[in-house]
Structure formats: C-alpha cells, structure tokens
Design a protein around this motif. Structure first.
Motif: not given
Length: 180
Positions: A83-98
C-alpha cells in the motif's frame, strides 16, 4: 463634498466597471475551485488495488499461501508495504521486483519466464500431447479386429489347429444351410 463623492460612485461607468470586476473575480474563483477539487483526490490505494498485487505474491513465511489471504502478522505488514509503495507511485512490476530482491523468486505466484524456469511452461504440454498420442495409438490397436492367419509360423500345431477350426466352421455353416 460628500454629495459630490457619492454622485461619482453612482455613475453608470463606475457601476459597470464594478460589476465586471465582481463577475471576473467570481469566474476566477469558480475556475480555481474546479482545479483544486480535481487535484485534491485521495492518494491512498484501496484494498482491491493492494490485493491485486498481493494475489501475485506468496507469503515468504507460510508455504503455498498467497499474500492476500495469509492471516499472519508478517503478511499484514507486507500488504501495508505494498500500500505504501503504491501511494509513492511505484508500479506493479517495481513492487514485485522489490519482493524478489528481498525474498527471492519463490515469492512470485508465477515463476519468471527466464532460464531454467521455461521448463515449467514447456514440459507439461509436451507430456500431455505425448500421453494423448499414446492413448490414441493404444485405443486404435485395441479396437482393430484381430485377423486369424493360417500357418502364422508357429509350426505344425498351429497349422493343424487352424485347419481343425476351419473344418468345424465349414460343418456348422453346412448344417445351417440344411436347416433353411
């Protein structure tokens, strides 16, 4: 003097200018209100947006449990991290990569299509096609009528037994003809 000042304030030119200025400020206020309400939207991602990504990840602690349904405290924290990463504007691919960078590729619900992982996508269809071919061939063999060949290379016993069967069949056919 007071009468002279009040007369100048009520002249038609001044009243027209004051009205035009008032309507200009009103129009400007409406435009600014429209823009501020358009930009003042809530940036907190919804549960559906978080769960759409969490469904594609498995809990690193629990075995074979998707992150969106795992009841552990760790998974709740990871959903909040999404949720925090989405609020920061990160994409789905960036979150998975994290998550892959921190916990390995085992957290992905679908293995990446690189290197040795391609076998996961290629081998099952090959086995299914090979099994279907084997079954089809076996069914054709099972349903094919067996032909009885005289003297099939089994020596004199096979030849005499087939001759005896042929004589017996000939006797039965002759008997059936006599009954008609």
């Amino acid at each position: 003097m007071k009468k002279i000042e009040s007369r100048t304030l009520r002249t038609p030119a001044f009243v027209g200018t004051a009205r035009a200025t008032f309507f200009a400020f009103l129009f400007l206020a409406l435009i600014l209100a429209t823009f501020t309400t358009a930009f003042a939207q809530d940036t907190t991602p919804t549960d559906n947006e978080v769960n759409a990504i969490a469904k594609q990840l498995y809990c690193p602690v629990c075995e074979n449990t998707p992150l969106d349904v795992c009841p552990t405290e760790a998974c709740r924290q990871w959903r909040e991290l999404i949720r925090d990463q989405l609020a920061e504007g990160k994409t789905e691919a960036e979150i998975k990569q994290y998550f892959v960078a921190n916990y390995g590729a085992r957290v992905l619900a679908e293995p990446p299509r690189t290197g040795f992982n391609w076998l996961v996508y290629i081998v099952p269809p090959i086995f299914i096609l090979a099994g279907a071919f084997i079954l089809f061939s076996s069914f054709r063999e099972w349903t094919k009528p067996k032909s009885v060949e005289a003297g099939s290379g089994q020596g004199d016993e096979a030849g005499t037994s087939s001759n005896k069967k042929d004589e017996y069949i000939a006797l039965i056919e002759e008997e059936l003809k006599n009954r008609k």
